[in-house]
Design a protein around this motif. Structure first.
Motif, short mmCIF file in Angstrom:
data_model
loop_
_atom_site.label_atom_id
_atom_site.label_comp_id
_atom_site.label_asym_id
_atom_site.label_seq_id
_atom_site.Cartn_x
_atom_site.Cartn_y
_atom_site.Cartn_z
N UNK A 133 0.82 -1.21 0.00
CA UNK A 133 0.00 0.00 0.00
C UNK A 133 0.86 1.26 0.00
N UNK A 134 0.41 2.28 -0.74
CA UNK A 134 1.12 3.56 -0.72
C UNK A 134 0.97 4.17 0.67
N UNK A 135 2.07 4.70 1.19
CA UNK A 135 2.05 5.36 2.49
C UNK A 135 1.89 6.87 2.29
N UNK A 136 1.32 7.58 3.27
CA UNK A 136 1.17 9.03 3.13
C UNK A 136 2.50 9.73 2.81
N UNK A 137 3.60 9.22 3.40
CA UNK A 137 4.90 9.86 3.16
C UNK A 137 5.26 9.88 1.68
N UNK A 138 4.88 8.81 0.97
CA UNK A 138 5.27 8.71 -0.44
C UNK A 138 4.54 9.71 -1.32
N UNK A 139 3.44 10.21 -0.82
CA UNK A 139 2.63 11.14 -1.62
C UNK A 139 3.02 12.59 -1.37
N UNK A 140 3.97 12.79 -0.45
CA UNK A 140 4.38 14.17 -0.14
C UNK A 140 5.28 14.74 -1.23
N UNK A 141 5.17 16.03 -1.41
CA UNK A 141 5.98 16.74 -2.40
C UNK A 141 7.47 16.55 -2.15
N UNK A 142 7.85 16.43 -0.87
CA UNK A 142 9.28 16.37 -0.55
C UNK A 142 9.81 14.94 -0.45
N UNK A 143 9.02 13.93 -0.88
CA UNK A 143 9.55 12.57 -0.89
C UNK A 143 10.71 12.51 -1.88
N UNK A 144 11.77 11.74 -1.56
CA UNK A 144 13.00 11.83 -2.38
C UNK A 144 12.84 11.51 -3.86
N UNK A 145 11.94 10.59 -4.22
CA UNK A 145 11.75 10.24 -5.64
C UNK A 145 10.25 10.18 -5.94
N UNK A 146 9.93 10.10 -7.22
CA UNK A 146 8.52 9.92 -7.59
C UNK A 146 8.12 8.47 -7.31
N UNK A 147 6.93 8.28 -6.79
CA UNK A 147 6.42 6.94 -6.56
C UNK A 147 5.19 6.74 -7.45
N UNK A 148 5.19 5.62 -8.18
CA UNK A 148 4.08 5.33 -9.09
C UNK A 148 2.75 5.37 -8.35
N UNK A 149 1.76 5.98 -8.96
CA UNK A 149 0.40 5.93 -8.43
C UNK A 149 -0.56 5.70 -9.58
N UNK A 150 -1.82 5.55 -9.27
CA UNK A 150 -2.81 5.31 -10.33
C UNK A 150 -2.75 3.91 -10.89
N UNK A 151 -2.18 2.97 -10.12
CA UNK A 151 -2.08 1.58 -10.57
C UNK A 151 -2.81 0.68 -9.57
#
Ligand SMILES: [Zn+2]
Length: 407
Positions: A133-151
């Motif tokens: 599951x995607x974590x809230x941290x991964x959706x933050x603007x300041x997360x170190x890299x882009x994390x795939x979403x919409x899948x």
């Protein structure tokens, strides 16, 4: 490519640019609002105070890691291989290493996933597909890299619960990602047919691992237009077997993932070297498996995996050693990653390139020591290390097979 002069947020000048596997030319890349707005071959680019002189360096597209588990970033490799399939492995590590698992699980997940982002950033990954599951941290603007979403995603046939429901819940136009055929026995071999029976094998599905897929299986995967993401160093560790590239290379949508440090050898660059040196994958194919191929399989929409006008400014910079990017692939490791831009912002820079970065872009960068090298990251490194060492102990933080600490 436009010759209209625009007001640019950032200009990269003087670097050789790997426009595709075979084309590498000196060019000036102008970036505005996170996207590449212009690529120019003019000798004198528009003077800009937000310019990085990259003479002597080579710019390549940001890499795409098609499979990882960011929440397991701090774990060591765990197992007593060889196993026959992933179910055996999972049961065995819970039986034999409960203390180790409890120790790393005591790190809050939002802290662990941040390290997962850092692990990817260090090796030039700008987009990662996280499995879980995607974590809230991964959706933050300041997360170190882009994390795939919409899948959509499911664990696997045996451990994934109601996979048809997860498949149906996949957002329109998104890819459905699921572990499959991870092993070497009849259970692993039989999974492909199991997915097909459930109508889960189609053009929107990306299978992860596929170690047990044989020639007949490749024919079925292609008939259904499904994709495959392989993670060979993980397979070698768990099953002492490598994917048979002579068979799997016949799948057009074949990409590479890094998997988690629980089973993988290291980061995505380690994985690239692994498939070149141990699986007989040509360097050019390996490069495409972390750029163009995953951009297509993961349905990325902003020309990720390329250097294109109008595409996102996700770029990686290495030293120019006067050979093309393909010849560099068999040797690249985190030591070679000198600069990473995501959406046109500096996310990582080496000590050597730091002085060339405009002052505005240096703000908020903090140094991280990684196995003897220092990288400046747009990450609150000091706090991240401090919070993690409080739980794991001073000097005990490792991501993949590398020690990290505040520099
Ligand atoms: Zn996995």
């Amino acid at each position: 490519m436009s010759d209209v002069i625009l007001s640019h947020d950032l200009t990269l000048s003087g670097a050789k640019c790997a426009f595709d596997a075979d084309v590498c030319e000196i060019a000036t890349i102008a970036i505005a609002n996170g996207y590449i707005r212009d690529i120019s071959y003019a000798a004198s680019p528009e003077p800009s105070f937000m310019e990085i002189d990259l003479s002597g360096y080579l710019v390549m597209p940001g890499l795409i890691n098609a499979h990882d588990h960011l929440d397991f970033a701090l774990f060591p490799r765990l197992g007593r291989p060889p196993y026959r399939n992933y179910i055996e492995w999972g049961e065995d590590i819970h039986r034999c290493f409960p203390e180790v698992i409890a120790r790393y699980r005591s790190v809050p997940k939002d802290l662990s996933v941040w390290w997962g982002g850092v692990k990817n950033l260090l090796c030039g990954v700008t987009t990662v597909s996280h499995h879980n599951p995607l974590r809230p941290a991964m959706l933050r603007e300041d997360f170190p890299v882009r994390v795939l979403r919409g899948h959509g995603w499911g664990h696997s046939l045996a451990l994934g619960g109601d996979l048809p429901a997860a498949h149906v819940a996949t957002p329109q136009g998104g890819v459905f990602i699921v572990h499959a055929c991870e092993g070497i026995d009849a259970i692993a071999r039989g999974e492909l047919g199991g997915f097909d029976t459930l109508n889960l094998l189609n053009k929107d599905t990306a299978l992860v691992h596929g170690l047990a897929i044989d020639e007949e299986g490749v024919t079925l995967v292609n008939k259904r237009s499904a994709a495959l993401i392989i993670c060979p160093s993980s397979n070698k560790f768990l099953f002492q077997r490598l994917p048979d590239i002579t068979i799997l290379r016949n799948i057009p949508n074949l990409t590479l993932g890094n998997d988690s440090p629980l089973t993988a050898q290291g980061d995505l660059l380690d994985e690239i070297r692994f498939i070149i040196h141990h699986c007989g994958v040509e360097a050019k194919i390996a490069y495409e498996m972390v750029t163009l191929a995953p951009a297509k399989v993961l349905r990325l929409k902003n020309c990720e995996g390329t250097i294109t006008v109008g595409g996102t400014a996700d770029l990686v910079v290495i030293r120019d050693t006067r050979v093309n990017i393909i010849e560099r692939m068999p040797e690249l490791s985190i030591e070679n990653i000198e600069l990473v831009l995501i959406g046109g912002h500096v996310q990582l820079v080496s000590e050597d390139l730091l002085e060339r970065i405009p002052e505005g872009e240096k703000k908020d960068l903090e140094p991280l020591w990684v196995d003897g090298i220092v990288r400046w990251l747009r990450v609150k490194v000091e706090k991240l290390v401090y919070d993690t060492e409080l739980i794991l102990g001073k000097g005990e933080v490792r991501i993949g097979n590398r020690s990290v600490r505040a520099a």
